[in-house]
Design an enzyme around this catalytic site. Structure first.
Site, short mmCIF file in Angstrom:
data_model
loop_
_atom_site.label_atom_id
_atom_site.label_comp_id
_atom_site.label_asym_id
_atom_site.label_seq_id
_atom_site.Cartn_x
_atom_site.Cartn_y
_atom_site.Cartn_z
CB VAL A 46 -25.96 -0.53 -2.33
CG1 VAL A 46 -25.15 0.12 -3.62
CG2 VAL A 46 -27.01 -1.42 -2.92
CE LYS A 47 -17.52 -0.78 0.85
NZ LYS A 47 -16.26 -1.71 0.95
CB VAL A 48 -22.71 4.92 -2.23
CG1 VAL A 48 -22.81 5.94 -3.35
CG2 VAL A 48 -23.95 4.04 -2.79
#
Ligand code: G3P
Length: 232
Positions: free
Chosen positions: A82-84
């Protein structure tokens, strides 16, 4: 160094996956928006091709929204990362996701300090955007060098994923520095495969072969000859 394709284009992803050179994929909202396909259908296709990490980005700005999206994305497949975004809200989300065992990639990183904080929060990857730094007159690769030095000083396990790569020299420099991953668009990867001397050399071999009028033997003739040789 692991090679990721920075693209949501299924055809490109398949091309490089077939060559056996693709370790993973990164996407972002811009790249997803370029493809004329629904999000879930598109991501489903990518996940059917790629067994390595597939980075999918949240679009919420607040921690609660990011966590909600992150849980949905992580549920799609075990290889989803998951890119945050590198914001205060993002760091809170990264910390919680890390505790839950969900791997994150902190994106839009432009300084060593941001990378240090992302690692402390528990990021699996940190993505310095080197091309965008170069665009505004900085040396993007120096930031990568600093991040790697800091991480090595403290045995930090967060992997440095060099992003916003614009040309093959960026890839060579990232590899020489010992970056863990480089993600690049398909045109950069294509340029890495090709070399003009390879094309010239291949043409010369084929021209010489055809000028000599040579032909490869038929499979049956070859097999008979091989059997004969084995019998001797
Ligand atoms: O995916 C993030 C990053 O690689 C974007 O690159 O070329 O839009 O600066 P670029």
């Amino acid at each position: 160094m692991k090679i990721f394709l920075d693209s949501a284009n299924v055809a490109s992803i398949k091309t490089f996956a077939d060559m056996g050179i693709l370790d993973g994929v990164t996407t972002n909202p811009t790249l997803i928006a370029k493809e004329s396909q629904g999000f879930l259908e598109l991501v489903g296709e990518i996940l059917r091709i790629v067994t390595g990490p597939v980075n999918l980005e949240v679009v919420s700005q607040n921690t609660e929204g990011m966590l909600h999206e992150a849980h949905d994305l992580a549920a799609l497949a075990p290889n989803v990362v998951v890119k945050v975004p590198m914001t205060s809200e993002g760091l809170v989300a990264v910390r919680k996701l890390h505790k839950e065992g969900i791997k994150t990639n902190v994106t839009l990183v432009f300084s060593p300090n941001q990378a240090l904080l992302a690692a402390k929060a528990g990021a699996g990857y940190v993505s310095p955007f080197i091309g965008r730094l170069d665009d505004v007159g900085h040396v993007g690769m120096s930031v990568v060098e600093e991040i790697l030095q800091i991480y090595r000083n403290y045995d930090i396990e967060t992997q440095v994923l060099v992003a916003s790569i614009r040309h093959p020299i960026h890839v060579v420099e990232a590899a020489k520095l010992g970056a863990h991953v480089a993600t690049m668009p398909s045109d950069v990867l294509e340029k890495m495969v090709k070399h003009p001397l390879t094309d010239i050399g291949l043409k010369r071999f084929l021209d010489d072969w055809s000028k000599a009028g040579l032909k490869l033997p038929e499979r049956r003739t070859l097999e008979a000859k091989t059997r004969g040789l084995a019998g001797n």
